[in-house]
Design an enzyme around this catalytic site. Structure first.
Site, PDB file in Angstrom:
ATOM      1  CB  CYS A  74       3.601   2.646   9.813  1.00 38.14           C
ATOM      2  SG  CYS A  74       2.646   1.671   8.656  1.00 38.14           S
TER       3      CYS A  74
ATOM      4  N   GLY B 179       0.797  -1.218   0.000  1.00 37.67           N
ATOM      5  CA  GLY B 179       0.000   0.000   0.000  1.00 37.67           C
ATOM      6  C   GLY B 179       0.830   1.268   0.000  1.00 37.67           C
TER       7      GLY B 179
ATOM      8  CB  SER C 236      -2.183  -3.023   1.394  1.00 35.48           C
ATOM      9  OG  SER C 236      -1.108  -3.894   1.612  1.00 35.48           O
ATOM     10  CB  ALA C 237      -2.765  -8.294  -0.335  1.00 33.75           C
ATOM     11  CG  HIS C 238      -0.773  -6.343   5.071  1.00 34.38           C
ATOM     12  ND1 HIS C 238      -0.404  -5.339   4.219  1.00 34.38           N
ATOM     13  CD2 HIS C 238      -0.766  -5.808   6.313  1.00 34.38           C
ATOM     14  CE1 HIS C 238      -0.181  -4.237   4.910  1.00 34.38           C
ATOM     15  NE2 HIS C 238      -0.389  -4.488   6.181  1.00 34.38           N
TER      16      HIS C 238
ATOM     17  CB  THR D 236       9.485 -10.671 -12.731  1.00 29.26           C
ATOM     18  OG1 THR D 236      10.541 -10.694 -13.695  1.00 29.26           O
ATOM     19  CG2 THR D 236       8.644 -11.925 -12.849  1.00 29.26           C
TER      20      THR D 236
END
Length: 312
Positions: free
Chosen positions: A257, A3, A131-133, A169
């Site tokens: 954070c 994110g 964000s995924a988490h 990638t």
């Protein structure tokens, strides 16, 4: 990569805009560190940065953007749901004001996606980072929605991956895990959040009943269902957090954070919370796996911990 990179990208794009007469950023004083740091960075590089304040309820005022956003503003960046208080901002109104003046809009939705319904068209945003988490997906993978026609500066160069927006990638396992997490959140979000909101309300009632001098910085009527920010007057947040940790309960002293910072939360200070009270605030986050028994256990040990810290 997450994110933070996704939220950085629209802001750092300001450094490459061809129209130097329209190169201004309007954001707020209660942004996540990834947006706040990016804003300060472009500010040092010549971008004019303006900050909207926040009220005691944790909300930025759309009417303040009426004054801050001008014909020189290129981007408005506002967090959709605050990471410390859970407060949900009125992005729709802010977007409308920005669009009337020709500015693009970015919403940091890392805390919101997967917890409340989020529709980029309804919000009127040009960029939306998440964000995924935050929705039980893998760590190290984020997403940035970019409206067709909105400019985006590649931050990583070298290849044509992701339509030349991000070289390198692709993290295929992360992307697949992210997609699955979104799928599950879409199916279970409504029931999960209703149950979690009930746990949060139960926690608030217990704290109010058993601990004097508790001050809530989260308004449950206008915030994420899983986040609760509370101050215990004259009880140092680090000590409260430490004793809770020893009891097997994890809370944070700010956003994850910034939880190691010794300074009071700049978000709470921006809301007008006095420094001596802001030093006594913790953030409690509830999740899919939490139960009513967890909340009862928390409420059983918390009053004694707060009293112990106050008398030390």
């Amino acid at each position: 990569s997450g994110g933070s990179e996704a939220a950085n990208a629209p802001i750092l794009t300001l450094l490459d805009l061809p129209d130097k007469d329209r190169c201004e950023l309007v954001t707020s004083e209660i942004e996540h560190p990834c947006v706040d740091a990016a804003a300060k960075f472009v500010g040092k590089k010549g971008v004019n940065v303006k900050y909207a304040g926040a009220g005691p309820d944790g909300k930025v005022r759309p009417e303040e953007f009426e004054e801050l956003v001008t014909a020189k503003t290129a981007l408005v960046s506002v967090i959709l749901a605050n990471n410390e208080t859970g407060t949900i901002q009125d992005i729709r109104k802010i977007s409308k004001i920005a669009k009337e003046r020709g500015a693009l809009v970015h919403a940091d939705a890392a805390q919101a996606v997967g917890r409340i319904p989020v529709d980029v068209h309804d919000l009127g945003v040009d960029y939306l980072s998440f964000s995924a988490h935050k929705m039980y997906g893998p760590k190290g993978i984020g997403a940035l929605y970019v409206r067709t026609g909105a400019v985006l500066r590649p931050m990583i160069l070298g290849g044509s991956q992701e339509s030349s927006r991000r070289a390198g990638t692709e993290n295929v396992p992360g992307i697949a895990g992210f997609a699955k997490a979104v799928q599950i959140a879409g199916r279970e979000m409504s029931s999960d959040m209703k149950r979690i909101a009930a746990l949060r309300d139960m926690m608030m009632r217990g704290i109010t009943k058993d601990i004097s001098g508790a001050v809530f910085n989260t308004n449950p009527g206008d915030s994420l269902p899983n986040t609760l920010n509370v101050c215990f007057r004259q009880a140092d947040r680090f000590s409260v957090s430490l004793y809770l940790d020893k009891a097997g309960i994890s809370v944070s002293t700010a956003s994850a954070c910034a939880s190691r910072s010794i300074n009071p939360s700049r978000v709470l200070l921006a809301m007008g919370v006095p420094e001596e009270i802001a030093k006594c605030c913790i953030r409690i986050s509830l999740g899919r796996d939490n139960t009513e028994e967890d909340v009862k256990n928390f409420l059983a040990v918390l009053p004694g911990i707060v009293e112990r810290v106050r008398t030390e």
